[in-house]
Design an enzyme around this catalytic site. Structure first.
Site, mmCIF file in Angstrom:
data_model
loop_
_atom_site.group_PDB
_atom_site.id
_atom_site.type_symbol
_atom_site.label_atom_id
_atom_site.label_comp_id
_atom_site.label_asym_id
_atom_site.label_seq_id
_atom_site.Cartn_x
_atom_site.Cartn_y
_atom_site.Cartn_z
ATOM 1 N N LYS A 203 48.507 1.215 35.625
ATOM 2 C CA LYS A 203 49.136 -0.009 35.125
ATOM 3 C C LYS A 203 50.616 0.321 34.915
ATOM 4 O O LYS A 203 51.044 0.667 33.806
ATOM 5 C CB LYS A 203 48.437 -0.457 33.832
ATOM 6 C CG LYS A 203 48.663 -1.916 33.506
ATOM 7 C CD LYS A 203 47.699 -2.392 32.452
ATOM 8 C CE LYS A 203 48.120 -3.722 31.850
ATOM 9 N NZ LYS A 203 48.226 -4.831 32.772
HETATM 10 N N1 PMP Z 1 44.214 -6.538 37.265
HETATM 11 C C1 PMP Z 1 45.512 -6.534 36.960
HETATM 12 C C2 PMP Z 1 46.523 -6.409 38.041
HETATM 13 C C3 PMP Z 1 45.917 -6.646 35.629
HETATM 14 O O1 PMP Z 1 47.212 -6.654 35.304
HETATM 15 C C4 PMP Z 1 44.939 -6.776 34.622
HETATM 16 C C5 PMP Z 1 45.360 -6.907 33.181
HETATM 17 N N2 PMP Z 1 45.541 -5.662 32.590
HETATM 18 C C6 PMP Z 1 43.587 -6.766 34.990
HETATM 19 C C7 PMP Z 1 43.270 -6.645 36.333
HETATM 20 C C8 PMP Z 1 42.501 -6.866 33.964
HETATM 21 O O2 PMP Z 1 42.429 -5.690 33.219
HETATM 22 P P1 PMP Z 1 41.952 -5.698 31.702
HETATM 23 O O3 PMP Z 1 40.667 -6.398 31.672
HETATM 24 O O4 PMP Z 1 41.846 -4.248 31.359
HETATM 25 O O5 PMP Z 1 43.009 -6.389 30.931
#
Ligand code: PMP
Length: 319
Positions: free
Chosen positions: A157
């Site tokens: 991320k």
């Molecule tokens: N994909 C992307 C590209 C994201 O930015 C996010 C948000 N963090 C998610 C999926 C979902 O991840 P999470 O459930 O951990 O927030």
């Protein structure tokens, strides 16, 4: 955006409006930062950070993948998060920890730049709207492909990587849709611009596999667990764009968005949220509110009475 009073910045609580960086901050130029999106909910046990450990672990992993050493232990960051929630007296909030290459070096070799860490919290409602959560949203498959695995590390991320998501998001918004669905470099379904995707067909749930350029979402992990507990099978396999049009149900998951049904994709009507989406969604909402015993371990309860070593709100910040 909604503001709060204090932001945790490199070990201190500073006033919201004073949490600033120099314009020659490395991350501002090259996107050299890693971050998380986390939520704290007002639960039966008090304010609780949802799956805090998993988010901190992913922050650490994202940093490591970009050769960044976090200057704080994950336990320290956990405590700092509690501290900033307490200082802002928030019962529920969105939490944004970010570690970024700071001021001191220019050029693409980043390892000489200091690493700064900030944790901001603020009240933030449903990212794709409450109406969207209830009745579903309209999505568009983006013309932009999700970053390929041979150019970037989709499971990190990392800030710079989000320029890819922004292209898709802006395209879909300008075309009048609520969210973009991205395909991977091979044309298989990957994910939303900031959410993972699930498809329901004939009573079975499908999700793109880890190697479809997705971020390993923590909400998606929770949904897989809940699906399992409700007796549904979740199969990870490649999904084609055409299959999405023929889905019985589609939904997106993410910390900011939570669980959002898709009611229309590229002008193909999928209709009102289906039974399985509803069941998963309502169990998820119970879990985040601490209403179900079996998911209490997902909640990191914040002690609202400050312990002795807490909150070095600087003198400058108080005044
Ligand atoms: N994909 C992307 C590209 C994201 O930015 C996010 C948000 N963090 C998610 C999926 C979902 O991840 P999470 O459930 O951990 O927030």
């Amino acid at each position: 955006m909604n503001q709060a009073d204090y932001i945790w910045m490199n070990g201190e609580l500073v006033r919201w409006e004073d949490a600033k960086v120099h314009v020659l901050t490395h991350a501002l130029h090259y996107g050299s930062a890693v971050f998380e999106g986390v939520r704290a909910y007002d639960t039966k046990r008090g304010t609780a950070v949802f799956r805090h450990r998993e988010h901190l672990d992913r922050l650490h992993r994202s940093a490591e993948l970009y050769y960044m050493e976090l200057p704080y232990t994950l336990e320290k960051l956990r405590e700092a998060t509690h501290e900033v929630i307490r200082a802002n007296k928030l019962r529920s909030c969105y939490i944004r920890p970010i570690a970024f290459r700071g001021y001191g070096e220019m050029g693409l070799f980043p390892l000489g730049a200091p690493v700064d860490v900030v944790i901001a919290v603020w009240p933030w409602g449903a990212y794709l709207g409450e109406e969207g959560q209830r009745h579903g949203i309209r999505c568009k498959v983006a013309s932009w492909r999700r970053m390929s695995t041979d150019s970037f590390i989709p499971e990190a991320k990392a800030s710079g990587q989000y320029l890819n998501s922004i292209l898709a998001k802006v395209e879909s918004a300008k075309a009048g849709y609520d969210e973009a669905i991205m395909l991977d470099q091979h044309g298989n379904v990957s994910e939303g611009s900031g959410e993972n995707i699930f498809m329901v067909r004939d009573g079975r749930i499908y999700a793109p596999p880890a190697h479809a350029s997705i971020l390993d979402g923590i909400t998606a992990r929770s949904i897989r667990q809940i699906a399992d507990d409700l007796g549904f099978q979740v199969t990870e396999r490649h999904i084609t764009r055409g299959e999405l049009y023929q889905a019985d149900e589609l939904f997106l998951t993410g910390t900011a968005a939570e669980v959002v049904p898709v009611r229309e994709l590229d002008d193909h009507k999928l209709g009102e949220p289906g039974e399985i989406t509803r069941a998963l969604q309502s169990r998820f909402f119970e879990a985040i509110k601490g209403e179900r015993e079996e998911y209490l371990e997902w909640l990191d309860v914040v002690e609202m009475d400050a312990p002795a070593g807490d909150a070095r709100i600087t003198q400058a910040a108080r005044s």
